[in-house]
Design a protein around this motif. Structure first.
Motif, PDB file in Angstrom:
ATOM      1  N   LYS A  19       0.866  -1.174   0.000  1.00 43.69           N
ATOM      2  CA  LYS A  19       0.000   0.000   0.000  1.00 43.69           C
ATOM      3  C   LYS A  19       0.905   1.226   0.000  1.00 43.69           C
ATOM      4  N   LEU A  20       0.818   1.982  -1.068  1.00 42.39           N
ATOM      5  CA  LEU A  20       1.709   3.124  -1.252  1.00 42.39           C
ATOM      6  C   LEU A  20       0.901   4.407  -1.093  1.00 42.39           C
ATOM      7  N   THR A  21       1.091   5.093   0.023  1.00 37.54           N
ATOM      8  CA  THR A  21       0.221   6.222   0.361  1.00 37.54           C
ATOM      9  C   THR A  21       0.400   7.411  -0.577  1.00 37.54           C
ATOM     10  N   GLN A  22       1.527   7.496  -1.243  1.00 32.20           N
ATOM     11  CA  GLN A  22       1.720   8.584  -2.209  1.00 32.20           C
ATOM     12  C   GLN A  22       0.818   8.417  -3.425  1.00 32.20           C
ATOM     13  N   PHE A  23       0.295   7.202  -3.627  1.00 35.95           N
ATOM     14  CA  PHE A  23      -0.553   6.903  -4.784  1.00 35.95           C
ATOM     15  C   PHE A  23      -2.035   7.216  -4.553  1.00 35.95           C
ATOM     16  N   VAL A  24      -2.385   7.699  -3.388  1.00 37.99           N
ATOM     17  CA  VAL A  24      -3.802   7.944  -3.081  1.00 37.99           C
ATOM     18  C   VAL A  24      -4.435   8.855  -4.128  1.00 37.99           C
ATOM     19  N   GLU A  25      -5.556   8.403  -4.690  1.00 38.04           N
ATOM     20  CA  GLU A  25      -6.372   9.280  -5.528  1.00 38.04           C
ATOM     21  C   GLU A  25      -7.341   9.985  -4.588  1.00 38.04           C
ATOM     22  N   ALA A  26      -7.016  11.242  -4.307  1.00 40.08           N
ATOM     23  CA  ALA A  26      -7.650  11.957  -3.202  1.00 40.08           C
ATOM     24  C   ALA A  26      -9.147  12.168  -3.370  1.00 40.08           C
ATOM     25  N   ASP A  27      -9.656  12.072  -4.601  1.00 38.71           N
ATOM     26  CA  ASP A  27     -11.086  12.293  -4.817  1.00 38.71           C
ATOM     27  C   ASP A  27     -11.893  11.006  -4.685  1.00 38.71           C
ATOM     28  N   LYS A  28     -11.232   9.894  -4.281  1.00 43.65           N
ATOM     29  CA  LYS A  28     -11.923   8.620  -4.125  1.00 43.65           C
ATOM     30  C   LYS A  28     -11.860   8.177  -2.665  1.00 43.65           C
ATOM     31  N   PRO A  29     -12.953   8.315  -1.924  1.00 45.60           N
ATOM     32  CA  PRO A  29     -12.958   7.967  -0.497  1.00 45.60           C
ATOM     33  C   PRO A  29     -12.551   6.519  -0.222  1.00 45.60           C
ATOM     34  N   GLU A  30     -12.846   5.623  -1.177  1.00 49.39           N
ATOM     35  CA  GLU A  30     -12.569   4.204  -0.966  1.00 49.39           C
ATOM     36  C   GLU A  30     -11.186   3.783  -1.448  1.00 49.39           C
ATOM     37  N   PRO A  61      -7.712   2.370  -1.920  1.00 50.28           N
ATOM     38  CA  PRO A  61      -7.072   1.379  -1.040  1.00 50.28           C
ATOM     39  C   PRO A  61      -5.773   1.861  -0.399  1.00 50.28           C
ATOM     40  N   TYR A  62      -5.183   2.937  -0.937  1.00 52.06           N
ATOM     41  CA  TYR A  62      -3.923   3.424  -0.385  1.00 52.06           C
ATOM     42  C   TYR A  62      -4.126   4.503   0.682  1.00 52.06           C
ATOM     43  N   ARG A  63      -5.364   4.877   0.916  1.00 48.96           N
ATOM     44  CA  ARG A  63      -5.657   5.877   1.945  1.00 48.96           C
ATOM     45  C   ARG A  63      -5.599   5.235   3.329  1.00 48.96           C
ATOM     46  N   CYS A  64      -5.136   6.007   4.307  1.00 48.95           N
ATOM     47  CA  CYS A  64      -4.894   5.497   5.652  1.00 48.95           C
ATOM     48  C   CYS A  64      -6.059   4.697   6.200  1.00 48.95           C
ATOM     49  N   CYS A  65      -7.262   5.240   6.129  1.00 48.38           N
ATOM     50  CA  CYS A  65      -8.421   4.589   6.749  1.00 48.38           C
ATOM     51  C   CYS A  65      -8.806   3.292   6.059  1.00 48.38           C
ATOM     52  N   ASN A  66      -8.267   3.033   4.865  1.00 54.54           N
ATOM     53  CA  ASN A  66      -8.628   1.837   4.113  1.00 54.54           C
ATOM     54  C   ASN A  66      -7.522   0.772   4.100  1.00 54.54           C
ATOM     55  N   ILE A  67      -6.404   1.061   4.728  1.00 61.29           N
ATOM     56  CA  ILE A  67      -5.281   0.121   4.734  1.00 61.29           C
ATOM     57  C   ILE A  67      -5.480  -0.905   5.842  1.00 61.29           C
ATOM     58  N   LYS A 123      -7.708  17.433   3.072  1.00 63.00           N
ATOM     59  CA  LYS A 123      -9.005  17.123   3.659  1.00 63.00           C
ATOM     60  C   LYS A 123      -9.070  15.664   4.116  1.00 63.00           C
ATOM     61  N   ASN A 124      -8.561  14.741   3.294  1.00 59.06           N
ATOM     62  CA  ASN A 124      -8.545  13.323   3.666  1.00 59.06           C
ATOM     63  C   ASN A 124      -7.684  13.086   4.903  1.00 59.06           C
ATOM     64  N   LEU A 125      -6.507  13.717   4.931  1.00 63.59           N
ATOM     65  CA  LEU A 125      -5.600  13.548   6.061  1.00 63.59           C
ATOM     66  C   LEU A 125      -6.232  14.048   7.352  1.00 63.59           C
ATOM     67  N   VAL A 126      -6.941  15.155   7.269  1.00 64.63           N
ATOM     68  CA  VAL A 126      -7.605  15.686   8.459  1.00 64.63           C
ATOM     69  C   VAL A 126      -8.713  14.734   8.920  1.00 64.63           C
ATOM     70  N   ASP A 127      -9.484  14.207   7.975  1.00 61.24           N
ATOM     71  CA  ASP A 127     -10.547  13.264   8.326  1.00 61.24           C
ATOM     72  C   ASP A 127      -9.989  11.999   8.977  1.00 61.24           C
ATOM     73  N   ASP A 128      -8.828  11.546   8.498  1.00 60.80           N
ATOM     74  CA  ASP A 128      -8.264  10.285   8.978  1.00 60.80           C
ATOM     75  C   ASP A 128      -7.418  10.438  10.238  1.00 60.80           C
ATOM     76  N   LEU A 129      -6.724  11.570  10.385  1.00 57.25           N
ATOM     77  CA  LEU A 129      -5.739  11.720  11.451  1.00 57.25           C
ATOM     78  C   LEU A 129      -6.105  12.763  12.510  1.00 57.25           C
ATOM     79  N   ALA A 161       0.252   5.556  11.391  1.00 58.92           N
ATOM     80  CA  ALA A 161      -1.065   5.523  12.031  1.00 58.92           C
ATOM     81  C   ALA A 161      -1.977   4.484  11.391  1.00 58.92           C
ATOM     82  N   SER A 162      -1.639   4.057  10.188  1.00 59.51           N
ATOM     83  CA  SER A 162      -2.451   3.047   9.508  1.00 59.51           C
ATOM     84  C   SER A 162      -2.394   1.720  10.259  1.00 59.51           C
TER      85      SER A 162
END
Length: 629
Positions: free
Chosen positions: A460-471, A473-479, A513-519, A550-551
């Protein structure tokens, strides 16, 4: 969060290291691995020959540096590279890279002083890149070869009895690959180049690919002729491989003594040397590549050979020659690297994308998935998925095209994984957790199904997050737990460079925005934090590192440019030239402003929520002591 990037870990005592290790355990981290390819290792004072090596004094000093903090070092592919191409991902599958030999050690009594100190000192003195953190690939490729010729000549003249005995044993134990690789070296001399398709002799091109009994007899005679004519050159090649093996073994013991395991890297490619030696096992007229993905909009025409499915297994399910070759390779890698093996492009083993030789890897030019193309006029014979299993409204390169699979089909897709990779690991005393699967980019349903069925851990490579997709797989809350997470690999820009490019942008705002929601879910000033994340690149870079820890991921890897804030890129996919694969960790890495791991772990604990933080209040206080000291 407080932005603290300066690293005081160079001054950490054992107590501080134990505090950091406890924080990692509290966060559920089982493994923390440092990623650095061998050529990128720093040099000890007055030992910079132009190329790094974990076998050198500089390499061993770095092992000591990470000891007590990290569990493992993820190395790059260790095969022999070509003089015209520094990429470790096109190296040999069995032969080791002579550039990884520590020449300094050959000047010692333990090696019979087979290399003179004058020669060694001259190589160091004339290194054109001795004052910068870049390899001098062309320079050291030639000078290393000259130094090893001197070492071979001196060994022949006055061989140490112990070394001579070990050399004979090494040749005997590794003859199944060493004889062919040594013969290729001889033929490269015979034909004046090491690229076999350019050789004039069709016989020499096909010595291990006879088409008849008569040819087999004829080619056997030719092999004996070459072995006799170039006996010394072949023995020299084998001796160099012996040196690499012996030094690697000593380094492995040194690392184990310091609590560090090595993780190998198995590239998807076969080198020219390997293609020549085993060409009868490859699928004629086809190459391995990649469809359009994050790195290439037009796909990637790698030109690598594809293992013939009909040469992997016999009719009774036992391994055929191709399967035996691959299993021997993985057994060797697991034996030499008890930390495990990273498999580059796991898709290439389970559901490879293949294209016609001389064509582009495009569907309209005949490309497709080797085991998932039941409609393909040429590939259908290898298909595991049936026509009714496909979503025919999707093109052949789409991840979800194979929409359903039976348990038996999943087992068929995973046969290579089960019978070769997992079996090799078990025979060397390791389990499937020793397999690190690089599954970034296009991940087809068959690959995902196999990995799930066999419990394989991907990345899971967090730099690859497509920020406009809540789901995403590389976003913290989904790892999830069972994976290896990282902010970037050797193909990515360091996280600080990524952050610089994303501040003051709309996409940067979405990431913030995603980082704030997750962290920062419990923060009262979320808008202020978003503003800071979109304006302050250092804060954004640090928060991406906090996100990593934090993941829920149990295993973490971090590339050396991210850890030490080296503002440069190791490799840019799809490009070539001296800039690629040349970056090294500076020799003065202890003085660099590396990440403050204690601070990042503290912030990761806080990001888990106030209940989690309250439960670990004393640990946070101890981390503060480490940070402030």
């Amino acid at each position: 969060m407080t932005c603290v990037l300066e690293n005081k870990s160079n001054l950490l005592d054992e107590k501080a290291k134990k505090t950091i290790r406890k924080a990692l355990k509290v966060l559920g981290k089982k493994n923390l691995a440092f990623i650095m390819h061998s050529g990128s290792f720093p040099s000890a004072p007055n030992q910079n020959t132009g190329f790094g090596s974990i076998n050198s004094d500089g390499g061993k000093e770095f092992i000591e540096y990470v000891s007590g903090l990290f569990d493992a070092i993820q190395l790059g592919p260790a095969g022999k590279t070509k003089s015209c191409d520094a990429s470790p991902y096109t190296g040999t599958i069995f032969s080791g890279n002579p550039l990884f030999i520590d020449l300094k050690e050959l000047t010692t009594k333990a090696w019979g002083n087979i290399l003179s100190e004058d020669t060694y000192n001259r190589i160091v003195a004339e290194n054109p890149n001795k004052d910068i953190n870049k390899t001098a690939y062309s320079y050291i490729y030639k000078r290393q070869d000259e130094a090893l010729q001197e070492a071979w000549n001196n060994f022949k003249t006055n061989p140490a009895t112990k070394l001579e005995k070990e050399f004979r044993q090494f040749k005997s134990e590794n003859s199944f690959w060493l004889d062919k690789d040594g013969l290729y070296e001889a033929l490269s001399i015979e034909h004046g180049n090491d690229y076999w398709p350019l050789w004039d002799s069709e016989t020499d091109k096909n010595l291990f690919n006879p088409s008849s009994i008569e040819q087999q007899i004829q080619f056997g005679s030719r092999i004996k002729e070459v072995e006799s004519k170039y006996y010394d050159e072949i023995e020299r090649y084998k001796f160099i491989q012996f040196i690499i093996s012996k030094q690697n073994e000593e380094t492995l013991k040194y690392a184990e003594k310091h609590g560090i395991k090595m993780i190998a890297d198995r590239q998807v490619a076969f080198s020219d040397r390997d293609t020549w030696a085993y060409q009868s096992l490859f699928l004629k007229g086809w190459c391995l590549g990649c469809p359009p993905d994050y790195f290439s909009k037009d796909g990637q025409a790698w030109g690598f050979p594809v293992m013939d499915p009909e040469r992997l297994y016999n009719a009774d399910g036992s391994l055929d020659e191709g399967g035996i070759l691959l299993k021997n390779l993985y057994k060797k890698m697991f034996k030499e690297n008890p930390g495990g093996v990273r498999i580059d492009h796991i898709v290439g083993l389970i559901d490879p994308w293949v294209y016609k030789e001389g064509k582009k890897p495009k569907i309209e030019e005949g490309a497709g998935r080797l085991y998932s193309s039941p409609e393909h006029s040429e590939l259908s014979k290898y298909a595991i998925a049936k026509l009714e299993d496909l979503d025919t409204e999707l093109t052949a390169d789409k991840e979800k095209r194979v929409k359903k699979l039976t348990k038996q089909q999943i087992k068929d897709y995973g046969r290579l994984i089960e019978k070769i990779v997992i079996a090799a690991a078990k025979e060397e005393g390791l389990d499937k957790d020793a397999i690190v699967c690089e599954d970034l980019g296009t991940l087809t349903n068959p690959v995902a199904s196999v990995m799930n069925a066999y419990g394989l851990q991907g990345m899971k490579l967090t730099q690859f997050v497509e920020a406009d997709k809540p789901e995403d797989p590389y976003r913290c809350c989904n790892i999830g737990k069972k994976c290896w997470a990282m902010v970037g690999t050797h193909d990515n820009e360091p996280i600080k460079m990524w952050a610089d490019q994303n501040i003051h942008t709309h996409i940067g705002y979405l990431h913030a925005k995603n980082l704030v929601d997750d962290l920062f879910a419990e923060a009262e000033n979320k808008d202020d934090i978003i503003v800071r994340l979109t304006d302050d690149a250092e804060f954004l870079a640090q928060t991406k590192l906090v996100e990593l820890f934090a993941s829920q991921a149990e295993n973490i890897q971090i590339f050396f440019t991210d850890y030490f804030n080296v503002y440069d890129v190791y490799n840019r996919p799809g490009t070539s030239g001296d800039a690629n694969w040349s970056l090294r960790l500076p020799d003065n890495y202890r003085q660099l402003n590396a990440i403050n791991l204690a601070n990042i772990l503290k912030l990761a604990i806080i990001a888990r929520g106030h209940e989690f933080a309250d439960k670990n209040k004393k640990l946070i206080e101890k981390l503060d002591e480490v940070i402030n000291n």
